[in-house]
Scaffold this motif. Structure first.
Motif, PDB file in Angstrom:
ATOM      1  N   ALA A 266       0.839  -1.196   0.000  1.00  0.00           N
ATOM      2  CA  ALA A 266       0.000   0.000   0.000  1.00  0.00           C
ATOM      3  C   ALA A 266       0.873   1.245   0.000  1.00  0.00           C
ATOM      4  N   THR A 267       0.382   2.293  -0.592  1.00  0.00           N
ATOM      5  CA  THR A 267       1.082   3.565  -0.591  1.00  0.00           C
ATOM      6  C   THR A 267       0.178   4.639   0.005  1.00  0.00           C
ATOM      7  N   ILE A 268       0.786   5.639   0.629  1.00  0.00           N
ATOM      8  CA  ILE A 268       0.051   6.769   1.174  1.00  0.00           C
ATOM      9  C   ILE A 268      -0.246   7.747   0.048  1.00  0.00           C
ATOM     10  N   THR A 269      -1.513   8.129  -0.069  1.00  0.00           N
ATOM     11  CA  THR A 269      -1.914   9.023  -1.153  1.00  0.00           C
ATOM     12  C   THR A 269      -2.290  10.418  -0.678  1.00  0.00           C
ATOM     13  N   ASN A 270      -2.616  10.557   0.620  1.00  0.00           N
ATOM     14  CA  ASN A 270      -3.014  11.866   1.126  1.00  0.00           C
ATOM     15  C   ASN A 270      -2.912  11.875   2.646  1.00  0.00           C
ATOM     16  N   VAL A 271      -2.489  13.004   3.217  1.00  0.00           N
ATOM     17  CA  VAL A 271      -2.405  13.155   4.665  1.00  0.00           C
ATOM     18  C   VAL A 271      -2.966  14.523   5.030  1.00  0.00           C
TER      19      VAL A 271
ATOM     20  N   SER B 195       8.417  10.447   0.116  1.00  0.00           N
ATOM     21  CA  SER B 195       8.735   9.073   0.506  1.00  0.00           C
ATOM     22  C   SER B 195      10.250   8.880   0.401  1.00  0.00           C
ATOM     23  N   PRO B 196      10.965   9.124   1.495  1.00  0.00           N
ATOM     24  CA  PRO B 196      12.421   8.993   1.447  1.00  0.00           C
ATOM     25  C   PRO B 196      12.907   7.572   1.206  1.00  0.00           C
ATOM     26  N   ALA B 197      12.062   6.588   1.505  1.00  0.00           N
ATOM     27  CA  ALA B 197      12.399   5.183   1.266  1.00  0.00           C
ATOM     28  C   ALA B 197      11.110   4.437   0.979  1.00  0.00           C
ATOM     29  N   PRO B 198      11.192   3.314   0.252  1.00  0.00           N
ATOM     30  CA  PRO B 198       9.976   2.549  -0.052  1.00  0.00           C
ATOM     31  C   PRO B 198       9.208   2.178   1.207  1.00  0.00           C
ATOM     32  N   GLY B 199       7.904   2.424   1.179  1.00  0.00           N
ATOM     33  CA  GLY B 199       7.051   2.088   2.316  1.00  0.00           C
ATOM     34  C   GLY B 199       7.079   3.103   3.435  1.00  0.00           C
TER      35      GLY B 199
ATOM     36  N   VAL C 137      -4.955   9.683   7.330  1.00  0.00           N
ATOM     37  CA  VAL C 137      -4.093   9.171   6.271  1.00  0.00           C
ATOM     38  C   VAL C 137      -4.927   8.356   5.288  1.00  0.00           C
ATOM     39  N   GLU C 138      -4.809   8.702   4.027  1.00  0.00           N
ATOM     40  CA  GLU C 138      -5.489   7.967   2.954  1.00  0.00           C
ATOM     41  C   GLU C 138      -4.457   7.102   2.249  1.00  0.00           C
ATOM     42  N   THR C 139      -4.789   5.826   2.047  1.00  0.00           N
ATOM     43  CA  THR C 139      -3.854   4.913   1.396  1.00  0.00           C
ATOM     44  C   THR C 139      -4.513   4.243   0.202  1.00  0.00           C
ATOM     45  N   SER C 140      -3.683   3.609  -0.595  1.00  0.00           N
ATOM     46  CA  SER C 140      -4.192   2.882  -1.758  1.00  0.00           C
ATOM     47  C   SER C 140      -4.822   1.554  -1.375  1.00  0.00           C
ATOM     48  N   ALA C 141      -4.681   1.144  -0.114  1.00  0.00           N
ATOM     49  CA  ALA C 141      -5.172  -0.167   0.311  1.00  0.00           C
ATOM     50  C   ALA C 141      -6.620  -0.148   0.744  1.00  0.00           C
ATOM     51  N   SER C 142      -7.173   1.041   1.073  1.00  0.00           N
ATOM     52  CA  SER C 142      -8.530   1.087   1.624  1.00  0.00           C
ATOM     53  C   SER C 142      -9.183   2.408   1.283  1.00  0.00           C
ATOM     54  N   GLU C 143     -10.503   2.381   1.143  1.00  0.00           N
ATOM     55  CA  GLU C 143     -11.249   3.619   0.936  1.00  0.00           C
ATOM     56  C   GLU C 143     -11.471   4.368   2.244  1.00  0.00           C
TER      57      GLU C 143
END
Length: 245
Positions: free
Chosen positions: A3-8, A24-28, A46-52
């Motif tokens: 999952a990636t963070i898309t919005n905070v 994103s200074p490093a993966p994840g 925090v909004e992520t690509s893994a969940s609505e």
């Protein structure tokens, strides 16, 4: 796929939110700079690509675990906030049964999620309690007998001498509460709740209890507490309640 963070977003509880710019200074991983315009309760969403659904984190600035409990400014009690707190406490401690999901963390990277259902029982039925942890451990208590099932274990183990703490005794956790304030309103479970915050001060007698800062999301129509968050010494907690009685 990870999952990636898309919005905070960052906001004071009950106030407007602002979008944080992050990289994103490093993966994840993700990094951002937050500026707090005032002390008190705040929320990161925090909004992520893994969940609505947003992952939300409620916390106090300054954090008593970082700066010490004395660094948190005292709040002058608002009488209307104390009235609503009393309504919430009455509704909580007169419940016959309730379900809640609990998130706990120590601020050092350790956390746990669990699901609970408790019933006070009646003249003809014993009290009951059910517990399920995210790691797979389960427990069921009926009266003073407990059954436990550990992760990857196909069977249940019976244990004698279990104790259930019913909602009627939960009020002891909040004894001495003070500094009541209303931060605003927020919808929870489709109900428009009022956010009430308060402090339970540290005590040493008759038993030691560390200071704890609370926020309750109270439905004024019923008095039910739909959501509760707390910050104490190495202890961050969120409870989300449902299925009252």
């Amino acid at each position: 796929t990870s999952a990636t963070i898309t919005n905070v977003t960052l906001q004071p509880l009950g106030g407007p939110s602002e979008v944080l710019l992050f990289d994103s200074p490093a993966p994840g991983t993700a990094a951002a700079t937050a500026r707090f315009s005032q002390p008190g309760w705040w929320r990161l969403a925090v909004e992520t690509s893994a969940s609505e659904r947003l992952a939300t984190f409620d916390f106090i600035v300054p954090d008593p675990n970082v700066t010490g409990p004395g660094a948190v400014p005292a709040t002058q009690t608002q009488p209307e906030a104390e009235v609503l707190y009393r309504q919430g406490l009455e509704a909580l401690t007169t419940l016959q049964s309730v379900h809640y999901v609990q998130w706990m963390a120590d601020g050092k990277g350790n956390g746990a999620i669990s699901e609970h259902t408790v019933s006070s029982g009646s003249d003809t039925l014993p009290p009951e309690f059910a517990y399920r942890a995210a790691g797979g451990m389960e427990a069921i208590i009926i009266g003073d007998v407990r059954w436990v099932q550990l992760p990857n274990d196909m069977g249940w183990t019976m244990q004698e001498g279990a104790v259930i703490v019913p909602p009627s005794e939960w009020g002891e956790e909040y004894e001495g509460a003070t500094q009541f304030a209303i931060l605003g309103q927020e919808e929870v479970h489709g109900a428009l709740t009022t956010i009430v915050t308060f402090l339970v001060p540290e005590v040493t007698e008759p038993q030691r209890r560390t200071a704890a800062w609370y926020a309750w999301w109270i439905d004024p129509a019923t008095g039910h507490i739909l959501r509760e968050t707390m910050v104490s010494r190495s202890h961050y907690m969120l409870n989300v309640f449902s299925d009252y009685d």
